[in-house]
Every structure is written in structure tokens, then in C-alpha cells.
Design a protein around this motif. Structure first.
Motif, PDB file in Angstrom:
ATOM      1  N   ASN A   5      36.942  29.674 -38.868  1.00 46.04           N
ATOM      2  CA  ASN A   5      37.638  28.467 -39.290  1.00 46.04           C
ATOM      3  C   ASN A   5      38.941  28.277 -38.516  1.00 46.04           C
ATOM      4  O   ASN A   5      39.600  27.248 -38.663  1.00 46.04           O
TER       5      ASN A   5
ATOM      6  N   SER B 164      28.536  25.666 -41.609  1.00 48.39           N
ATOM      7  CA  SER B 164      29.571  24.646 -41.458  1.00 48.39           C
ATOM      8  C   SER B 164      30.625  24.825 -42.544  1.00 48.39           C
ATOM      9  O   SER B 164      30.407  25.517 -43.532  1.00 48.39           O
ATOM     10  N   SER B 165      31.765  24.173 -42.319  1.00 44.70           N
ATOM     11  CA  SER B 165      32.835  24.145 -43.318  1.00 44.70           C
ATOM     12  C   SER B 165      33.087  22.701 -43.730  1.00 44.70           C
ATOM     13  O   SER B 165      32.913  21.789 -42.925  1.00 44.70           O
ATOM     14  N   ASP B 166      33.539  22.516 -44.957  1.00 45.16           N
ATOM     15  CA  ASP B 166      33.906  21.164 -45.371  1.00 45.16           C
ATOM     16  C   ASP B 166      35.265  20.811 -44.755  1.00 45.16           C
ATOM     17  O   ASP B 166      35.965  21.668 -44.224  1.00 45.16           O
ATOM     18  N   ASP B 167      35.614  19.530 -44.829  1.00 42.68           N
ATOM     19  CA  ASP B 167      36.837  19.062 -44.173  1.00 42.68           C
ATOM     20  C   ASP B 167      38.089  19.755 -44.704  1.00 42.68           C
ATOM     21  O   ASP B 167      39.044  20.008 -43.964  1.00 42.68           O
TER      22      ASP B 167
END
Length: 121
Positions: free
Chosen positions: A53, A71-74
């Protein structure tokens, strides 16, 4: 201390999909690499995927390339593992971990308790 919580596991038929989530309630994951590992009965724990991240890079085990997406969230509070085209050999307990990143489990300092994924017809 960073407490990680996995969710999203379950029973799915071969060819199906699941999305796993990893969160640290009340905390940001922005300063960590998050890895997903899995352990099947009678087998050693293996790395599945990880995301930094900080730098934004990702990597996948050969066995899941093209099928899984990390994936990462916003807000960088949740890391997802989208699992498509699931196979019976994907059956395992899936763990998320936070740390420096990379493939060795020793590079991760904090671990969740895991979520069961079962792929069966």
C-alpha cells in the motif's frame, strides 16, 4: 498492535468466485504491505498474493495468476482478494497479514485468524 480481520470465505462450486476482505477495524492499512496466505489441511502455509500500500506493487503466486486479483479500497482500510475460476485445490484457510511485504511469512508481523474457503461441487 494491528488486529486484522478476514471475511468473505465460504463454500463455492468449481468455477465460481469469492471475494475475501481484510480489514483492521479503526485503522488504516496505508503504511503496510498486505499479504494473503493460505493453508490447506496437511499442507504448509503458502503465499497467494501481496500488495504494497506504500508503493502500489502487487504479486501473485503462479498457481493463482490470472484468476485472483488483489486490491485496496480508496481509503486503504480494506484489502480485497477477488478469486475467480476457483478450483478444488484452492480449498484452504486464507489468512491476511500486514508487514513489509514479499513472499516470506516472516516478513509479516500481524496476522488475522483466517477465513475458510471450500471449493466443492
Amino acid at each position: 498492535q494491528l488486529q486484522l480481520v478476514e471475511s468473505g470465505g465460504g463454500l463455492v462450486q468449481p468455477g465460481g468466485s469469492l471475494r475475501l476482505s481484510c480489514t483492521a477495524p479503526g485503522r488504516t492499512l496505508a503504511y503496510y504491505a498486505i499479504g494473503w496466505f493460505r493453508q490447506a489441511p496437511g499442507k504448509e502455509r503458502e503465499g497467494v498474493s501481496y500488495i504494497s500500500n506504500i508503493y502500489g506493487n502487487t504479486d501473485y503466486a503462479d498457481s493463482v495468476k490470472g484468476r485472483f486479483t488483489i486490491s485496496s479500497d480508496d481509503a486503504v482500510t480494506t484489502v480485497y482478494l477477488q478469486m475467480n475460476s476457483l478450483k478444488s485445490e484452492d480449498t484452504a484457510v486464507y489468512f491476511c497479514a500486514a508487514g513489509l511485504g514479499g513472499w516470506g511469512s516472516e516478513k509479516y508481523d500481524w496476522w488475522g485468524r483466517g477465513t475458510q474457503v471450500t471449493v466443492s461441487s
